[in-house]
Design a protein around this motif. Structure first.
Motif: not given
Length: 221
Positions: A63-92
Motif C-alpha cells: 500500500r505504501v509503495s503504491k501511494r509512493l508510486s502514484q505520487t512519483m507518477a503525478q510529479n513526473l507527469g507535471d515535470t514532463i508536461n512542463l518540459l514539453v511545454m518549454n519545448l513547444i515554446l522553443v520550437m515556435r
C-alpha cells in the motif's frame, strides 16, 4: 503478478504453517513432559503466526509503495508536461511562429512540411543552449523513472525518440547548420510533441494553464 510467482512466494509460508501444525500434532500425541510440550507448542504457534505477520507486512508495504508510486507518477507527469511545454515554446520561436500559444496552433505546426520550416528556421545560441538543457533533463527523467518502473514502455520509447531528435537537431545545427536537415528534425520533434499531447488527456485539457507555467518558467530563467 503471475501465478508462478505467487506459488513461489507461498512456499515459505506454506512450509511454516505445515511445520507448526506438524509440531503441534506430534507434541499432543507423543510428548508427556508438560514443560517440553509447552515449549514446542510455543514454537508451533510462532511458526503458524509467522505467515500472518509477513502477509500483513507485505500488504502494508504494498500500500505504501503504491501511494509512493502514484505520487512519483503525478510529479513526473507535471515535470514532463512542463518540459514539453518549454519545448513547444522553443520550437515556435525557432520556427518564427507568432501569436497566442494554443493547442490548435501546435497541431497546425505538425502539418508543416520540412521545406516550409526551413524557410522560417532561425536558431540562435540561446535556443541551442535551451535545447541542450531540455535534452539533458529529458534523458535524466527517462533514466531515473524508467528504473523505478514509473514510465511505461511506450512512454519510454516516445520520450527517448524525442530526446534523440533533439540530439540530432543540436548536432546538425552545431556542426553543419544545414537548414534542410535541421528542419526535418524540428518537424519530427513537433510531431512527437503532438503525439504526446494526444496521449496525455490531462495536458490537453489544461493546455492553457501549462502555457502560463511554461512562460513563467522561461521568464524566471
Amino acid at each position: 503478478m503471475k501465478l508462478r510467482d505467487i506459488l513461489l512466494k507461498m512456499i515459505p509460508y506454506s512450509l511454516s504453517v505445515a511445520g507448526g501444525l506438524l509440531l503441534f500434532v506430534l507434541t499432543k500425541d507423543n510428548i508427556s513432559n508438560e514443560n517440553v510440550a509447552d515449549l514446542i507448542n510455543n514454537i508451533a504457534a510462532s511458526l503458524l503466526a509467522i505467515p500472518l505477520v509477513f502477509l500483513l507486512y507485505d500488504y502494508s508495504n504494498s500500500r505504501v509503495s503504491k501511494r509512493l508510486s502514484q505520487t512519483m507518477a503525478q510529479n513526473l507527469g507535471d515535470t514532463i508536461n512542463l518540459l514539453v511545454m518549454n519545448l513547444i515554446l522553443v520550437m515556435r520561436r525557432i520556427s518564427d511562429v507568432r501569436g497566442p500559444v494554443t493547442l490548435e496552433s501546435v497541431n497546425k505546426m505538425s502539418d508543416w512540411r520540412p521545406s516550409y520550416i526551413a524557410r522560417r528556421l532561425k536558431i540562435t545560441s540561446r535556443d541551442l543552449d535551451e535545447l541542450r538543457k531540455y535534452r539533458d533533463e529529458l534523458n535524466d527523467l527517462i533514466y531515473k523513472y524508467a528504473r523505478a518502473n514509473i514510465l511505461t514502455t511506450n512512454q519510454i520509447q516516445d520520450l527517448s525518440a524525442m530526446a534523440r531528435d533533439l540530439s540530432h537537431l543540436i548536432n546538425e545545427h552545431g556542426f553543419y547548420a544545414n537548414k534542410q536537415i535541421s528542419s526535418k528534425y524540428v518537424a519530427g520533434i513537433v510531431t512527437r510533441i503532438t503525439d504526446w499531447l494526444d496521449t496525455d488527456a490531462e495536458m490537453s485539457l489544461h493546455f492553457q494553464e501549462m502555457v502560463k507555467q511554461g512562460l513563467i518558467s522561461v521568464k524566471n530563467k
